[in-house]
Design a protein around this motif. Structure first.
Motif, PDB file in Angstrom:
ATOM      1  N   ASP A  16      52.441 -75.551  -2.751  1.00 57.57           N
ATOM      2  CA  ASP A  16      50.766 -75.849  -2.864  1.00 57.57           C
ATOM      3  C   ASP A  16      50.238 -74.442  -3.563  1.00 57.57           C
ATOM      4  O   ASP A  16      49.291 -74.801  -4.053  1.00 57.57           O
ATOM      5  N   HIS A 208      47.590 -78.172   8.481  1.00 58.03           N
ATOM      6  CA  HIS A 208      47.434 -77.731   7.185  1.00 58.03           C
ATOM      7  C   HIS A 208      46.163 -77.939   6.480  1.00 58.03           C
ATOM      8  O   HIS A 208      45.536 -79.041   6.460  1.00 58.03           O
ATOM      9  N   HIS A 210      42.843 -77.005   3.644  1.00 60.74           N
ATOM     10  CA  HIS A 210      42.440 -76.409   2.396  1.00 60.74           C
ATOM     11  C   HIS A 210      41.153 -75.656   2.627  1.00 60.74           C
ATOM     12  O   HIS A 210      40.361 -76.037   3.593  1.00 60.74           O
ATOM     13  N   ASN A 244      44.297 -72.768  -0.320  1.00 58.98           N
ATOM     14  CA  ASN A 244      44.966 -73.284   0.800  1.00 58.98           C
ATOM     15  C   ASN A 244      44.398 -72.167   1.936  1.00 58.98           C
ATOM     16  O   ASN A 244      43.866 -71.227   1.662  1.00 58.98           O
TER      17      ASN A 244
HETATM   18 ZN   LIG Z   1      47.764 -79.076   0.448  1.00 60.72          ZN
END
Ligand SMILES: [Zn+2]
Length: 593
Positions: A16, A208, A210, A244
């Motif tokens: 990512d 997870h 962003h 991220n």
């Molecule tokens: Zn991601």
């Protein structure tokens, strides 16, 4: 027995993180970062998407030859395509071919995406999820599911989002990671949704996030406090758009503030070097304001603050910088007081206890120079030299006599080049004249200076300039404006910054260059050695190409600038060597920037 407050760190810098528009890592870079992440003690390293490119596929082959002590390698991919069996899906077969102990697959949990992106019935997506996970689970030791857009899905169609997670759980996923893929959610929303998922499922949860709302770190912490046991993120927050969740800050926050166990206790101080390594390999300039690990994260400037930290560092620091491998810095400015000066003298290891008059003298000189446009924030080395000079403790390693710089451009379509002629008085009292060619005046002066001094001080050969910044100080004064030049140098083991100010950009650069060289000599406590040949001879015998008419040298097309320059037949300036004038005295002269 594993501690109960263990949080798994799942690093996706190599997958990512590489979605950042300005980040591109070679295979070698990725292997090096993986080694460092393993040394830091992260639990999972996602190596890439074997179906997306050859470099990622090669990573999975190469990483098998690297001895990792702790981390498990994960291959990433997406759920199978609609209308086929998981066993017939090409991308899933590439995940299996990567032959990793962990597979992580992303799938849809937001109904809008199922309808509009996949264009399939909601029921069919549930089958895809189940079929994919069940298939992978037969072949891979550990299967993680990344629930794409889970938080958006949960807000807009709670029942469907949770039913997707249920399908995945039923298929045997080891962990379900809830993703804020668009980065639009706030901590209270994440908290509520993670709690709801925890109530619905038995499976372990991950988070997870962003950073599109600048709360990816806060959202991740909210997820952990609501029951997530795995965090996915990247070093320095690299990633597409706004990035991220930044693992560096998350690990420090969870471990130092909330008592979670993310990496082994002794490894926390590797955070700073890991952050720097990733910046360096990605060729991205480090963010000085980055929490915990940035250069400015523990930098104190205001006099009041410095006097506070001299009494007790906790007055103005939220943690001990050493806990994450960072350093405390004190910088000087017109806001500084006695406390900053005293702090600096201690930092520079001056034995002398400064008396009141000496401190006043230093403060006055500092204020005078700052009035002229000098700033010592990024130029500690210049400040240390200023301190030594003001206190009469500086050593003269050489004396400046004169320089002359020529700029030449011979054809419209050819790059210009510069020649510098420099006269110095060496430590043995001998006057030397050197010349050099460069791709610009500063480059030429730099080469001539080293050429003059290296015979006396051979260690100067290890030194190089790593950054050169010019800033215009008088807005609106056009080409007559004063400029400030900041130079950063390194000799491989340390880095230091120096500053120069003048209306003439060559002079400003020269001041910063001289300080840079003097600082190196001062720090090395350099003793001159007797040059084997006189320096004067050295320059004369070194590849000079003259046209014999005293007008400079001939330079054939394509010749590398920086090769030795010419003696032009003119005699060196016949001025006596004199000590360097006080800085800033020349700044009223006119010149060009
Ligand atoms: Zn991601």
């Amino acid at each position: 027995m594993a501690p109960t407050n263990k949080i798994q760190i799942y690093d996706t810098t190599l997958r990512d993180g590489c979605q950042s528009e300005d980040v591109s890592l070679t295979l070698e870079d990725k292997l090096e970062i993986a080694r460092r992440l393993d040394a830091l003690g992260v639990d999972y390293i996602e190596g890439g998407w074997p179906g997306s490119n050859e470099r990622d596929a090669a990573f999975f082959t190469q990483i098998k030859r690297v001895k990792l002590h702790h981390a498990r390698i994960a291959a990433f991919g997406a759920t199978r395509r609609a209308g086929i069996k998981a066993s017939a899906d090409h991308n899933l077969s590439l995940i299996l071919r990567a032959n990793t102990p962990v597979a992580c697959v992303v799938g849809k949990t937001w109904d809008m995406h199922v309808r509009e992106a996949l264009r399939i019935p909601l029921e069919e997506n549930l089958e895809i999820l189940h079929d994919t996970i069940a298939y992978l689970k037969k072949h891979v030791d550990e299967v993680i599911f990344d629930a794409e857009h889970f938080f958006d899905g949960y807000c807009l169609n709670r029942e469907y989002a949770l039913s997707c997670l249920k399908s995945v759980e039923d298929a045997g996923a080891d962990l379900i990671c809830l993703c804020d893929t668009n980065g639009g959610r706030l901590p209270h929303e994440v908290e509520a949704a993670v709690r709801a998922a925890r109530q619905t499922l038995q499976a372990s949860l991950g988070i997870h996030c962003h950073n599109d709302s600048e709360v990816a770190v806060a959202n991740t912490i909210a997820g952990v406090r609501s029951g997530a046991v795995q965090i996915q993120g990247t070093i320095n927050g690299f990633g597409e758009r706004c990035g991220n969740a930044n693992l560096v800050s998350i690990i420090a926050n969870l471990q130092l503030k909330l008592g979670y166990n993310c990496v082994p206790a002794g490894r926390l101080k590797m955070l700073q070097e890991t952050s720097m390594l990733v910046y360096e390999l990605a060729n991205v300039a480090p963010n000085p304001r980055q929490a915990y690990v940035g250069r400015s994260a523990f930098t104190h400037k205001a006099g009041l603050h410095v006097s506070g930290i001299r009494r007790n560092v906790k007055t103005y620091e939220h943690i001990d910088p050493a806990a994450v491998g960072n350093d405390r810095r004190v910088v000087l400015s017109e806001l500084s007081g006695r406390a900053n000066i005293l702090y600096k003298t201690r930092e520079f290891g001056l034995d002398t206890e400064l008396n009141k008059q000496q401190v006043e003298a230093l403060l006055d000189e500092l204020k005078r120079l700052e009035g002229l446009g000098y700033t010592f924030d990024g130029a500690d080395a210049s400040f240390e030299l200023l301190m030594l000079r003001t206190l009469g403790l500086a050593t003269d390693h050489f004396n400046f006599v004169s320089f002359r710089v020529f700029d030449d451009k011979w054809h419209e379509d050819q790059a210009p080049f510069s020649e510098a002629v420099l006269v110095l008085e060496g430590p043995d009292g001998q006057r030397t004249r050197t010349s050099a060619i460069g791709n610009g005046p500063v480059n030429a002066l730099d080469s001539a200076l080293r050429r003059a001094l290296t015979p006396y001080y051979p260690d100067l050969a290890t030194m190089q300039l790593v950054d050169y910044k010019v800033r215009v100080l008088d807005n609106g004064a056009g080409t007559g404006a004063r400029v400030r030049v900041l130079i950063e140098s390194t000799d491989g083991s340390r880095r230091w910054g120096t500053v120069g100010v003048s209306a003439n950009v060559v002079e400003a650069s020269w001041q910063a260059l001289l300080d840079s060289v003097e600082f190196k000599l001062h720090k090395d406590k350099a003793k001159p050695r007797k040059p084997g040949r006189s320096v004067r001879d050295y320059t004369r015998t070194n590849g000079i190409v003259t046209d014999g008419k005293g007008s400079g040298m001939r330079r054939s097309h394509g010749e590398t600038p920086g090769s030795d320059g010419a003696a032009d037949g003119r005699k060196p300036a016949a001025q006596p060597a004199k000590p360097r004038p006080r800085r800033g005295l020349e700044t009223n002269s006119s010149g060009q920037a």
